[in-house]
Design an enzyme around this catalytic site. Structure first.
Site, PDB file in Angstrom:
ATOM      1  CE1 TYR A 188      29.514  39.191  47.668  1.00 39.58           C
ATOM      2  CE2 TYR A 188      27.587  38.652  46.362  1.00 39.58           C
ATOM      3  CZ  TYR A 188      28.153  39.055  47.556  1.00 39.58           C
ATOM      4  OH  TYR A 188      27.345  39.296  48.646  1.00 39.58           O
ATOM      5  CB  ILE A 189      29.411  34.454  48.020  1.00 40.70           C
ATOM      6  CG1 ILE A 189      28.620  35.712  48.396  1.00 40.70           C
ATOM      7  CG2 ILE A 189      29.702  33.607  49.251  1.00 40.70           C
ATOM      8  CD1 ILE A 189      27.247  35.461  48.991  1.00 40.70           C
ATOM      9  CB  ALA A 324      26.153  44.683  53.395  1.00 37.00           C
ATOM     10  CG  HIS A 448      52.165  61.238  37.993  1.00 34.32           C
ATOM     11  ND1 HIS A 448      51.995  60.206  37.087  1.00 34.32           N
ATOM     12  CD2 HIS A 448      53.511  61.432  38.112  1.00 34.32           C
ATOM     13  CE1 HIS A 448      53.190  59.811  36.666  1.00 34.32           C
ATOM     14  NE2 HIS A 448      54.122  60.528  37.272  1.00 34.32           N
TER      15      HIS A 448
END
Ligand SMILES: Cc1cc2nc3c(=O)[nH]c(=O)nc-3n(C[C@H](O)[C@H](O)[C@H](O)COP(=O)(O)OP(=O)(O)OC[C@H]3O[C@@H](n4cnc5c(N)ncnc54)[C@H](O)[C@@H]3O)c2cc1C
Length: 470
Positions: A188-189, A324, A448
């Protein structure tokens, strides 16, 4: 070195002022304990100063710049010459970090936590020494919480000291935009860095290593992410072996072998994915008989205790960390348990989010994991293209996928990519924690028009009841 001849005494000593450490310290102080927090560098740790905060600031800047391309759609004109000034973004980053770290310092003060500057190491299983320049002070403790984090180092052998060769959070320190950034990695980094810089206008090439054809998420998400990377004009090399990355005068030469053959790329900057290496070496853990894995991580129980029950560990330094979000949760559990409360943490229902080309969020089992664990599953995906609010924002890429157990209708996993996916995930986390069934999720009202309705219709679709799904 001047050695303090008497030891300060505290109920709880916390080593490390990152998210794991400061959450632990504040929670223990809230529960009436006398606490000191020892930090050798800056409060906030890697998270506030180098990684989570800078990476999300850059992701948000990229998304903001990219949203300008939609202005014409809404009749807003005059935005054609927008571009990014990286030095101004760096200035904003410094101001933001300063404000956040000052905020944490103020919280520590409010909770009467003694803030000790220096590097801590164990003297015994009830004493810690803190070294700062010529001073060395001793602290006696009832309980200690280790939250010393990790350093992010590349797996790959890289030439060191080269400004154009980057790893970990280095790209968030750049003062000038790279012309061509080649990234080697799939986590993801790496994906966040690729997406942010591509949105800033940098040419981006992504190389997935020999083992990898795709990314570490649910397969449906991986396919959509691959499509969105291509749409963003990020070139992806799959199953590729990196031969070398050689810095030359004003570029880096990258040599690789992909299934299509050997290729050489020229980039202004090269980035290699990094892995956390625990900050345990200087702690003298042996003085407190604390065990580690062969890689140096500290194994912990669900109450965050180490093999010595009076000593806890949380976050990246543990064998159960890496995000984290885990450090924060474990920090609170450690603070509570050390203060005498019954507190545990659940390793299974931890959300993973990533601000890639579009935000991505994932919690619970992927379809592949659920099948591997022997579940008979029902799955459904709802495209944002069928959601009314996504149409209003002209941001229709992505989808929400839900997985349930066929026999019981209990939710097993949520995986989404696209606008709103990070905000939606909290509903899924709560449902997973409560062992929620599909009927529990489709009964309530959903606002909505909103992206929330994509989650509703993804779950309704499991029962064949999605009104807008194709
Ligand atoms: C580029 C990047 C982006 C990321 N983005 C995210 C994200 O969006 N979301 C997420 O959940 N995670 C993210 N992470 C992971 C996240 O940064 C870490 O999981 C998190 O910082 C771990 O927190 P921690 O408290 O365990 O350690 P840290 O934040 O590393 O803090 C540890 C502290 O301990 C101090 N210390 C170390 N040894 C000693 C000692 N002997 N004495 C005194 N002090 C000491 C250090 O100086 C440091 O301040 C990202 C990581 C990277 C590299």
């Amino acid at each position: 070195m001047v050695v303090g001849d008497f030891a300060h005494e505290k109920d709880i000593l916390v080593i490390g002022g990152g998210p794991g450490g400061y959450h632990a310290a504040i929670r223990a102080a809230q529960l009436g304990k006398e606490v000191a927090l020892i930090e050798r560098k800056r409060i906030g740790g890697t998270c506030l100063n180098e990684s989570c905060i800078p990476s999300k600031l850059f992701a948000n800047a990229g998304a903001t710049l990219q949203s300008a391309h939609k202005f014409e759609t809404f009749g807003i004109t005059g935005s054609s010459s927008l571009s990014l000034d990286l030095s101004k973004l760096q200035h904003q980053k410094s101001e933001l970090i300063h404000a956040l770290t000052q905020g944490v310092e103020a919280l520590l003060k409010k909770h009467k936590i003694e803030r000790v500057q220096g590097s801590a190491s164990f003297i015994s299983d009830s004493e810690i020494g803190v070294e700062e320049q010529e001073r060395f002070e001793k602290y006696k403790f009832e309980k200690a919480i280790i939250a010393t984090g990790a350093v992010y180092q590349p797996d790959t052998n890289l030439p060191s000291g080269e400004a154009r060769v980057l790893t970990g959070a280095d790209p968030y320190e750049l003062e000038e935009l790279p012309e061509h950034l080649v990234l080697y990695g799939s986590d993801y980094i790496t994906l966040e860095i690729a997406a942010s810089f591509s949105k800033f206008g940098t040419k981006v090439t992504l190389i997935l290593d020999e083992e990898k054809e795709s990314f570490p998420f649910d397969q449906t998400l991986n396919r959509e992410l691959m499509r969105l990377l291509k749409k963003q004009q990020i070139n992806v090399y799959k199953k590729t072996k990196l031969l070398h990355a050689l810095p030359k005068d004003d570029m880096v030469e990258i040599s690789l072998v992909s299934p299509k053959g050997e290729t050489t790329l020229e980039a202004s900057h090269f980035y290699a994915m990094a892995q956390p290496q625990p900050n345990t070496k200087s702690l003298r853990l042996e003085a407190a008989s604390i065990e580690t894995t062969s890689a140096g991580f500290i194994p912990i129980t669900t109450t965050t205790q180490t093999n010595n029950p009076r000593i806890y560990a949380v976050g990246d330094v543990t064998a159960s960390g890496g995000l984290a979000v885990e450090a924060i949760k474990q920090g609170k559990v450690a603070g509570e348990h050390a203060a005498g409360e019954n507190s545990e943490w659940d390793p299974d229902i931890c959300p993973v989010i990533a601000h890639t080309v579009k935000p991505l969020a994932s919690v619970g089992l992927t379809e592949e994991e659920a099948l591997h664990e022997g579940y008979e599953v029902s799955t459904n995906q709802f495209p944002l293209a069928s959601n009314g609010y996504a149409g209003i924002t002209a941001d229709k890429d992505g989808m929400v996928k839900v997985i349930s157990e066929k026999e019981t209708d209990v939710l097993l996993g949520y995986h989404a990519i696209g606008t709103g996916s990070v905000e939606l995930i909290s509903t899924a986390i709560q449902a997973l924690e409560m062992g929620g069934r599909i009927e529990d999720m489709i009964y309530p009202y959903y606002p909505h028009p909103s992206i929330n309705e994509a989650w509703l219709e993804a779950t309704e679709g499991l029962l064949g009841k999605a009104v807008h799904g194709m």
